[in-house]
Scaffold this motif. Sequence first.
Motif, PDB file in Angstrom:
ATOM      1  N   TYR A   5      -8.284   1.099  -3.354  1.00  0.00           N
ATOM      2  CA  TYR A   5      -7.142   0.669  -4.164  1.00  0.00           C
ATOM      3  C   TYR A   5      -6.680   1.830  -5.050  1.00  0.00           C
ATOM      4  CZ  TYR A   5      -4.258  -2.477  -6.873  1.00  0.00           C
ATOM      5  OH  TYR A   5      -3.205  -3.083  -7.462  1.00  0.00           O
ATOM      6  N   HIS A  12       0.496   6.297  -3.388  1.00  0.00           N
ATOM      7  CA  HIS A  12       1.754   5.574  -3.619  1.00  0.00           C
ATOM      8  C   HIS A  12       2.655   6.367  -4.562  1.00  0.00           C
ATOM      9  CE1 HIS A  12       3.947   1.806  -3.372  1.00  0.00           C
ATOM     10  NE2 HIS A  12       4.008   1.692  -4.675  1.00  0.00           N
ATOM     11  N   ILE A  16       6.303   8.350  -4.019  1.00  0.00           N
ATOM     12  CA  ILE A  16       7.494   8.120  -4.839  1.00  0.00           C
ATOM     13  C   ILE A  16       8.015   9.445  -5.408  1.00  0.00           C
ATOM     14  CG2 ILE A  16       8.321   6.987  -6.943  1.00  0.00           C
ATOM     15  CD1 ILE A  16       6.032   4.828  -6.067  1.00  0.00           C
ATOM     16  N   MET A  19       9.859  10.996  -2.674  1.00  0.00           N
ATOM     17  CA  MET A  19      11.197  10.420  -2.471  1.00  0.00           C
ATOM     18  C   MET A  19      12.188  11.028  -3.456  1.00  0.00           C
ATOM     19  SD  MET A  19      10.158   6.459  -2.067  1.00  0.00           S
ATOM     20  CE  MET A  19      11.804   5.801  -2.274  1.00  0.00           C
ATOM     21  N   GLY A  61       1.846   0.680  -0.373  1.00  0.00           N
ATOM     22  CA  GLY A  61       2.081  -0.592  -1.066  1.00  0.00           C
ATOM     23  C   GLY A  61       1.459  -1.749  -0.307  1.00  0.00           C
ATOM     24  N   ILE A  62       1.633  -1.736   1.025  1.00  0.00           N
ATOM     25  CA  ILE A  62       1.064  -2.809   1.860  1.00  0.00           C
ATOM     26  C   ILE A  62      -0.463  -2.789   1.786  1.00  0.00           C
ATOM     27  CG2 ILE A  62       0.777  -3.571   4.257  1.00  0.00           C
ATOM     28  CD1 ILE A  62       3.712  -2.650   4.706  1.00  0.00           C
ATOM     29  N   MET A  64      -2.297  -1.776  -0.677  1.00  0.00           N
ATOM     30  CA  MET A  64      -2.726  -2.318  -1.977  1.00  0.00           C
ATOM     31  C   MET A  64      -2.527  -3.832  -2.034  1.00  0.00           C
ATOM     32  SD  MET A  64      -1.611   0.484  -4.780  1.00  0.00           S
ATOM     33  CE  MET A  64       0.065   0.744  -4.259  1.00  0.00           C
ATOM     34  N   MET A  65      -1.447  -4.305  -1.425  1.00  0.00           N
ATOM     35  CA  MET A  65      -1.220  -5.765  -1.417  1.00  0.00           C
ATOM     36  C   MET A  65      -2.354  -6.450  -0.663  1.00  0.00           C
ATOM     37  SD  MET A  65       1.367  -6.222  -3.249  1.00  0.00           S
ATOM     38  CE  MET A  65       1.190  -7.986  -3.088  1.00  0.00           C
ATOM     39  N   LYS A  68      -5.530  -6.510  -2.680  1.00  0.00           N
ATOM     40  CA  LYS A  68      -5.572  -7.536  -3.740  1.00  0.00           C
ATOM     41  C   LYS A  68      -5.162  -8.897  -3.192  1.00  0.00           C
ATOM     42  CE  LYS A  68      -1.109  -6.810  -5.941  1.00  0.00           C
ATOM     43  NZ  LYS A  68      -0.437  -7.032  -7.217  1.00  0.00           N
ATOM     44  N   ASN A  76       5.824  -6.280  -7.855  1.00  0.00           N
ATOM     45  CA  ASN A  76       5.701  -6.024  -6.419  1.00  0.00           C
ATOM     46  C   ASN A  76       6.971  -6.465  -5.684  1.00  0.00           C
ATOM     47  OD1 ASN A  76       2.292  -7.124  -6.636  1.00  0.00           O
ATOM     48  ND2 ASN A  76       3.062  -5.048  -6.680  1.00  0.00           N
ATOM     49  N   MET A  79       9.684  -4.005  -6.238  1.00  0.00           N
ATOM     50  CA  MET A  79       9.462  -2.785  -5.448  1.00  0.00           C
ATOM     51  C   MET A  79       9.877  -2.991  -3.994  1.00  0.00           C
ATOM     52  SD  MET A  79       5.756  -1.501  -6.661  1.00  0.00           S
ATOM     53  CE  MET A  79       5.054  -2.414  -8.005  1.00  0.00           C
ATOM     54  N   LEU A  82      13.580  -3.070  -3.731  1.00  0.00           N
ATOM     55  CA  LEU A  82      14.081  -1.695  -3.874  1.00  0.00           C
ATOM     56  C   LEU A  82      13.937  -0.924  -2.570  1.00  0.00           C
ATOM     57  CD1 LEU A  82      15.039   0.780  -5.577  1.00  0.00           C
ATOM     58  CD2 LEU A  82      12.620   1.231  -6.003  1.00  0.00           C
ATOM     59  N   SER A  83      12.800  -1.078  -1.895  1.00  0.00           N
ATOM     60  CA  SER A  83      12.585  -0.339  -0.637  1.00  0.00           C
ATOM     61  C   SER A  83      13.629  -0.737   0.400  1.00  0.00           C
ATOM     62  CB  SER A  83      11.195  -0.638  -0.081  1.00  0.00           C
ATOM     63  OG  SER A  83      10.235  -0.424  -1.073  1.00  0.00           O
ATOM     64  N   VAL A 130       8.010  -1.068 -13.724  1.00  0.00           N
ATOM     65  CA  VAL A 130       6.637  -1.331 -13.250  1.00  0.00           C
ATOM     66  C   VAL A 130       5.617  -0.874 -14.294  1.00  0.00           C
ATOM     67  CG1 VAL A 130       4.923  -0.713 -11.511  1.00  0.00           C
ATOM     68  CG2 VAL A 130       7.254  -1.200 -10.817  1.00  0.00           C
ATOM     69  N   ARG A 134       3.082  -3.387 -16.519  1.00  0.00           N
ATOM     70  CA  ARG A 134       1.722  -3.213 -15.979  1.00  0.00           C
ATOM     71  C   ARG A 134       0.661  -3.869 -16.860  1.00  0.00           C
ATOM     72  NH1 ARG A 134       0.098   2.774 -14.378  1.00  0.00           N
ATOM     73  NH2 ARG A 134       0.618   3.099 -16.537  1.00  0.00           N
TER      74      ARG A 134
HETATM   75  C1  HEM Z   1      10.509   2.807  -3.446  1.00  0.00           C
HETATM   76  C2  HEM Z   1       9.806   1.833  -3.719  1.00  0.00           C
HETATM   77  C3  HEM Z   1       8.661   1.738  -4.702  1.00  0.00           C
HETATM   78  C4  HEM Z   1       8.505   2.255  -5.971  1.00  0.00           C
HETATM   79  C5  HEM Z   1       9.467   3.142  -6.754  1.00  0.00           C
HETATM   80  C6  HEM Z   1       7.204   1.786  -6.466  1.00  0.00           C
HETATM   81  C7  HEM Z   1       6.675   2.114  -7.721  1.00  0.00           C
HETATM   82  C8  HEM Z   1       5.387   1.797  -8.134  1.00  0.00           C
HETATM   83  C9  HEM Z   1       4.778   2.244  -9.384  1.00  0.00           C
HETATM   84  C10 HEM Z   1       5.431   3.146 -10.423  1.00  0.00           C
HETATM   85  C11 HEM Z   1       3.519   1.715  -9.430  1.00  0.00           C
HETATM   86  C12 HEM Z   1       2.509   1.821 -10.595  1.00  0.00           C
HETATM   87  C13 HEM Z   1       1.462   2.796 -10.297  1.00  0.00           C
HETATM   88  C14 HEM Z   1       0.448   2.787 -11.453  1.00  0.00           C
HETATM   89  O1  HEM Z   1      -0.058   1.747 -11.790  1.00  0.00           O
HETATM   90  O2  HEM Z   1       0.194   3.888 -11.951  1.00  0.00           O
HETATM   91  C15 HEM Z   1       3.347   0.941  -8.221  1.00  0.00           C
HETATM   92  C16 HEM Z   1       2.202   0.230  -7.916  1.00  0.00           C
HETATM   93  C17 HEM Z   1       2.144  -0.656  -6.866  1.00  0.00           C
HETATM   94  N1  HEM Z   1       3.084  -0.867  -5.879  1.00  0.00           N
HETATM   95 FE1  HEM Z   1       4.850   0.066  -5.694  1.00  0.00          FE
HETATM   96  N2  HEM Z   1       6.599   1.007  -5.506  1.00  0.00           N
HETATM   97  C18 HEM Z   1       7.459   0.945  -4.415  1.00  0.00           C
HETATM   98  C19 HEM Z   1       7.287   0.246  -3.246  1.00  0.00           C
HETATM   99  C20 HEM Z   1       6.266  -0.672  -3.067  1.00  0.00           C
HETATM  100  C21 HEM Z   1       6.166  -1.585  -1.941  1.00  0.00           C
HETATM  101  C22 HEM Z   1       7.162  -1.651  -0.775  1.00  0.00           C
HETATM  102  C23 HEM Z   1       5.043  -2.346  -2.152  1.00  0.00           C
HETATM  103  C24 HEM Z   1       4.453  -3.468  -1.320  1.00  0.00           C
HETATM  104  C25 HEM Z   1       4.621  -3.658  -0.068  1.00  0.00           C
HETATM  105  C26 HEM Z   1       4.441  -1.880  -3.403  1.00  0.00           C
HETATM  106  C27 HEM Z   1       3.252  -2.386  -3.944  1.00  0.00           C
HETATM  107  C28 HEM Z   1       2.626  -1.872  -5.055  1.00  0.00           C
HETATM  108  C29 HEM Z   1       1.304  -2.326  -5.534  1.00  0.00           C
HETATM  109  C30 HEM Z   1       0.439  -3.416  -4.904  1.00  0.00           C
HETATM  110  C31 HEM Z   1       1.006  -1.552  -6.666  1.00  0.00           C
HETATM  111  C32 HEM Z   1      -0.268  -1.578  -7.530  1.00  0.00           C
HETATM  112  C33 HEM Z   1      -0.043  -2.334  -8.765  1.00  0.00           C
HETATM  113  C34 HEM Z   1      -0.187  -3.814  -8.470  1.00  0.00           C
HETATM  114  O3  HEM Z   1      -1.292  -4.220  -8.165  1.00  0.00           O
HETATM  115  O4  HEM Z   1       0.800  -4.532  -8.533  1.00  0.00           O
HETATM  116  N3  HEM Z   1       5.201  -0.870  -3.929  1.00  0.00           N
HETATM  117  N4  HEM Z   1       4.496   1.016  -7.444  1.00  0.00           N
END
Ligand code: HEM
Length: 134
Positions: A5, A12, A16, A19, A61-62, A64-65, A68, A76, A79, A82-83, A130, A134
């Motif tokens: 994780y 992750h 970003i 990107m 992201g997938i 991590m999903m 958890k 989530n 995010m 947005l994607s 996000v 958090r």
């Molecule tokens: C361009 C798109 C995205 C951006 C800008 C983004 C941004 C972020 C950021 C800033 C974090 C926090 C990292 C931290 O805690 O330091 C994060 C965590 C996370 N993102 Fe994304 N994300 C994106 C797409 C996705 C997608 C498509 C998924 C799921 C399919 C996803 C699932 C998660 C999960 C599971 C976490 C860990 C925090 C949690 O447990 O909720 N993200 N993301």
Amino acid sequence: MEYMYNYSITAHLYSIYGMIAVILFNLFFTYKITELPKLRRFMLIFTPMGSVMLAGAIFTGIIMMAAKHLEFTLANIVMIVLSIFIIILEAKRSKSLRFTTTATLQTYKTTAYKLLGIELGAIIAVVIFVIMVR
Ligand code: HEM
């Protein structure tokens, strides 16, 4: 599971950053390049790079999903939306480049600045959101 994780969060975030870097490169070279064939050649390399970075963010992201157990939070969902939004805007941008001629190059550039600007703004807004929730 824990280390997977934590590693995914790092990967992750780097996707970003990647990107954002690709969008800034696209903006810079769209501004700099004045000949259509040169711009097309540049985009032939850089558009897939942007897709790879986005795919990296979605893939991690997938992971991590899954780690958890699909416990979706509002962040989530934002995010994921947005994607999908970025995929649509990138498709719009590459389609408009495909139908651009030398005469309409300036119109393409204006469209590209707008689309890339929206993408950059949306990513930064989601990152701030996000981190705040958090
Ligand atoms: C361009 C798109 C995205 C951006 C800008 C983004 C941004 C972020 C950021 C800033 C974090 C926090 C990292 C931290 O805690 O330091 C994060 C965590 C996370 N993102 Fe994304 N994300 C994106 C797409 C996705 C997608 C498509 C998924 C799921 C399919 C996803 C699932 C998660 C999960 C599971 C976490 C860990 C925090 C949690 O447990 O909720 N993200 N993301």
